[in-house]
Design a protein around this motif. Structure first.
Motif, PDB file in Angstrom:
ATOM      1  N   THR A 209       0.836  -1.199   0.000  1.00 41.45           N
ATOM      2  CA  THR A 209       0.000   0.000   0.000  1.00 41.45           C
ATOM      3  C   THR A 209       0.871   1.249   0.000  1.00 41.45           C
ATOM      4  O   THR A 209       0.617   2.201  -0.761  1.00 41.45           O
ATOM      5  CB  THR A 209      -0.932   0.005   1.228  1.00 41.45           C
ATOM      6  N   THR A 210       1.882   1.253   0.807  1.00 43.56           N
ATOM      7  CA  THR A 210       2.804   2.392   0.863  1.00 43.56           C
ATOM      8  C   THR A 210       3.486   2.599  -0.485  1.00 43.56           C
ATOM      9  O   THR A 210       3.586   3.728  -0.977  1.00 43.56           O
ATOM     10  CB  THR A 210       3.866   2.161   1.958  1.00 43.56           C
ATOM     11  N   LEU A 211       3.925   1.512  -1.088  1.00 36.48           N
ATOM     12  CA  LEU A 211       4.594   1.603  -2.383  1.00 36.48           C
ATOM     13  C   LEU A 211       3.662   2.174  -3.449  1.00 36.48           C
ATOM     14  O   LEU A 211       4.026   3.106  -4.179  1.00 36.48           O
ATOM     15  CB  LEU A 211       5.092   0.223  -2.812  1.00 36.48           C
ATOM     16  N   VAL A 212       2.447   1.648  -3.542  1.00 38.16           N
ATOM     17  CA  VAL A 212       1.491   2.117  -4.553  1.00 38.16           C
ATOM     18  C   VAL A 212       1.137   3.580  -4.327  1.00 38.16           C
ATOM     19  O   VAL A 212       1.136   4.387  -5.267  1.00 38.16           O
ATOM     20  CB  VAL A 212       0.225   1.230  -4.556  1.00 38.16           C
ATOM     21  N   LEU A 213       0.843   3.953  -3.094  1.00 33.56           N
ATOM     22  CA  LEU A 213       0.482   5.351  -2.816  1.00 33.56           C
ATOM     23  C   LEU A 213       1.641   6.302  -3.109  1.00 33.56           C
ATOM     24  O   LEU A 213       1.434   7.397  -3.641  1.00 33.56           O
ATOM     25  CB  LEU A 213       0.007   5.499  -1.375  1.00 33.56           C
ATOM     26  N   SER A 214       2.839   5.901  -2.771  1.00 35.41           N
ATOM     27  CA  SER A 214       4.011   6.748  -3.061  1.00 35.41           C
ATOM     28  C   SER A 214       4.193   6.919  -4.558  1.00 35.41           C
ATOM     29  O   SER A 214       4.438   8.038  -5.038  1.00 35.41           O
ATOM     30  CB  SER A 214       5.274   6.131  -2.471  1.00 35.41           C
ATOM     31  N   ALA A 215       4.078   5.828  -5.289  1.00 37.23           N
ATOM     32  CA  ALA A 215       4.262   5.896  -6.743  1.00 37.23           C
ATOM     33  C   ALA A 215       3.185   6.767  -7.390  1.00 37.23           C
ATOM     34  O   ALA A 215       3.489   7.631  -8.232  1.00 37.23           O
ATOM     35  CB  ALA A 215       4.238   4.496  -7.336  1.00 37.23           C
ATOM     36  N   VAL A 216       1.930   6.568  -7.014  1.00 36.44           N
ATOM     37  CA  VAL A 216       0.835   7.344  -7.600  1.00 36.44           C
ATOM     38  C   VAL A 216       0.987   8.826  -7.258  1.00 36.44           C
ATOM     39  O   VAL A 216       0.813   9.690  -8.124  1.00 36.44           O
ATOM     40  CB  VAL A 216      -0.534   6.790  -7.130  1.00 36.44           C
ATOM     41  N   SER A 217       1.319   9.128  -6.014  1.00 36.58           N
ATOM     42  CA  SER A 217       1.451  10.544  -5.644  1.00 36.58           C
ATOM     43  C   SER A 217       2.608  11.200  -6.376  1.00 36.58           C
ATOM     44  O   SER A 217       2.517  12.361  -6.786  1.00 36.58           O
ATOM     45  CB  SER A 217       1.611  10.696  -4.133  1.00 36.58           C
ATOM     46  N   THR A 218       3.694  10.475  -6.591  1.00 40.51           N
ATOM     47  CA  THR A 218       4.827  11.025  -7.326  1.00 40.51           C
ATOM     48  C   THR A 218       4.454  11.295  -8.783  1.00 40.51           C
ATOM     49  O   THR A 218       4.802  12.337  -9.351  1.00 40.51           O
ATOM     50  CB  THR A 218       6.026  10.057  -7.256  1.00 40.51           C
TER      51      THR A 218
ATOM     52  N   SER B   6      -2.590  14.797  -0.891  1.00 42.09           N
ATOM     53  CA  SER B   6      -3.448  13.963  -0.041  1.00 42.09           C
ATOM     54  C   SER B   6      -2.902  12.545   0.036  1.00 42.09           C
ATOM     55  O   SER B   6      -2.879  11.928   1.105  1.00 42.09           O
ATOM     56  CB  SER B   6      -4.875  13.930  -0.589  1.00 42.09           C
ATOM     57  N   LEU B   7      -2.473  12.024  -1.107  1.00 38.58           N
ATOM     58  CA  LEU B   7      -1.901  10.669  -1.119  1.00 38.58           C
ATOM     59  C   LEU B   7      -0.621  10.593  -0.291  1.00 38.58           C
ATOM     60  O   LEU B   7      -0.364   9.592   0.390  1.00 38.58           O
ATOM     61  CB  LEU B   7      -1.646  10.211  -2.550  1.00 38.58           C
ATOM     62  N   ILE B   8       0.175  11.637  -0.361  1.00 44.78           N
ATOM     63  CA  ILE B   8       1.399  11.659   0.456  1.00 44.78           C
ATOM     64  C   ILE B   8       1.042  11.618   1.940  1.00 44.78           C
ATOM     65  O   ILE B   8       1.687  10.923   2.734  1.00 44.78           O
ATOM     66  CB  ILE B   8       2.263  12.886   0.109  1.00 44.78           C
ATOM     67  N   ALA B   9      -0.005  12.315   2.301  1.00 45.31           N
ATOM     68  CA  ALA B   9      -0.453  12.272   3.704  1.00 45.31           C
ATOM     69  C   ALA B   9      -0.911  10.867   4.076  1.00 45.31           C
ATOM     70  O   ALA B   9      -0.612  10.376   5.179  1.00 45.31           O
ATOM     71  CB  ALA B   9      -1.574  13.284   3.918  1.00 45.31           C
ATOM     72  N   VAL B  10      -1.624  10.208   3.180  1.00 47.04           N
ATOM     73  CA  VAL B  10      -2.077   8.838   3.441  1.00 47.04           C
ATOM     74  C   VAL B  10      -0.879   7.897   3.568  1.00 47.04           C
ATOM     75  O   VAL B  10      -0.850   7.018   4.435  1.00 47.04           O
ATOM     76  CB  VAL B  10      -3.057   8.357   2.343  1.00 47.04           C
ATOM     77  N   VAL B  11       0.131   8.092   2.710  1.00 47.35           N
ATOM     78  CA  VAL B  11       1.349   7.273   2.790  1.00 47.35           C
ATOM     79  C   VAL B  11       1.997   7.430   4.160  1.00 47.35           C
ATOM     80  O   VAL B  11       2.442   6.455   4.776  1.00 47.35           O
ATOM     81  CB  VAL B  11       2.350   7.655   1.672  1.00 47.35           C
TER      82      VAL B  11
ATOM     83  N   ALA C 136       3.184   4.693   9.177  1.00 47.54           N
ATOM     84  CA  ALA C 136       3.248   4.703  10.638  1.00 47.54           C
ATOM     85  C   ALA C 136       2.620   3.449  11.243  1.00 47.54           C
ATOM     86  O   ALA C 136       2.889   3.117  12.401  1.00 47.54           O
ATOM     87  CB  ALA C 136       2.552   5.940  11.180  1.00 47.54           C
ATOM     88  N   LEU C 137       1.792   2.751  10.491  1.00 45.45           N
ATOM     89  CA  LEU C 137       1.134   1.552  11.022  1.00 45.45           C
ATOM     90  C   LEU C 137       2.109   0.417  11.295  1.00 45.45           C
ATOM     91  O   LEU C 137       1.990  -0.291  12.295  1.00 45.45           O
ATOM     92  CB  LEU C 137       0.042   1.064  10.058  1.00 45.45           C
ATOM     93  N   GLU C 138       3.065   0.193  10.398  1.00 39.58           N
ATOM     94  CA  GLU C 138       3.980  -0.939  10.552  1.00 39.58           C
ATOM     95  C   GLU C 138       4.767  -0.881  11.861  1.00 39.58           C
ATOM     96  O   GLU C 138       4.760  -1.838  12.621  1.00 39.58           O
ATOM     97  CB  GLU C 138       4.922  -1.035   9.347  1.00 39.58           C
ATOM     98  N   PRO C 139       5.435   0.230  12.160  1.00 36.96           N
ATOM     99  CA  PRO C 139       6.156   0.247  13.437  1.00 36.96           C
ATOM    100  C   PRO C 139       5.219   0.152  14.643  1.00 36.96           C
ATOM    101  O   PRO C 139       5.571  -0.426  15.659  1.00 36.96           O
ATOM    102  CB  PRO C 139       6.902   1.581  13.444  1.00 36.96           C
ATOM    103  N   PHE C 140       4.021   0.702  14.514  1.00 35.87           N
ATOM    104  CA  PHE C 140       3.087   0.669  15.642  1.00 35.87           C
ATOM    105  C   PHE C 140       2.634  -0.756  15.939  1.00 35.87           C
ATOM    106  O   PHE C 140       2.647  -1.203  17.076  1.00 35.87           O
ATOM    107  CB  PHE C 140       1.880   1.558  15.355  1.00 35.87           C
TER     108      PHE C 140
END
Length: 151
Positions: free
Chosen positions: A45-54, A71-76, A81-85
């Motif tokens: 999810t992080t990868l897809v959102l980063s790529a799309v926002s870029t 907005s997508l960058i904010a979602v990324v 932050a979920l993984e470390p949490f």
């Protein structure tokens, strides 16, 4: 974790321990698969959102797209932050290690039972393997708590 039941013959004790090891391994395996799936889902999810926002940021002179990209960058940021949490990757690796240790103990016990006549199975040897079984659970539990405390 439980203690070994008393009053069992060494061979019965060994079979009891085998069933406990198998239950422990099944637990670790099921948790491992769950944590791996969640870890992979968050990474993808992080990868897809980063790529799309870029890509969207690369489209110039389109104010709505720029707003979408930000907005997508904010979602990324939130998804990252979920993984470390939740520590899914760390817990997945922890369950992988527990599975290995349960497999190893099960192999040792199975080999011992297969190579030793039933009347020569030593209760003390089975108790030593049970001690290893408890050490696996102790290590798993304390490390689990450590990961959860750091989250």
């Amino acid at each position: 974790m439980t203690d070994l039941p008393s009053g069992l013959k060494p061979l019965e004790l060994a079979h009891h321990l085998q069933s406990q090891i198998q239950r422990g391994h099944a637990y670790a395996r099921s948790r491992k698969h769950r944590f791996r799936w969640k870890s992979v889902a968050v990474r993808l999810t992080t990868l897809v959102l980063s790529a799309v926002s870029t890509i969207i940021l690369g489209l110039q002179n389109l104010d709505p797209w720029t707003g979408t990209a930000f907005s997508l960058i904010a979602v990324v940021t939130v998804v990252s932050a979920l993984e470390p949490f939740f520590a899914w990757r760390s817990l997945w690796v922890l369950m992988e290690e527990a599975s290995y240790r349960f497999h190893r103990l099960e192999d040792d016990l199975s080999y011992y039972l297969a190579s030793t006549p039933a009347e020569e199975v030593e209760g003390e040897r089975v108790r030593e393997m049970f001690s290893r079984y408890q050490e696996i659970w102790d290590s798993l539990s304390s490390r689990w708590l450590k990961f959860r405390d750091n989250a």
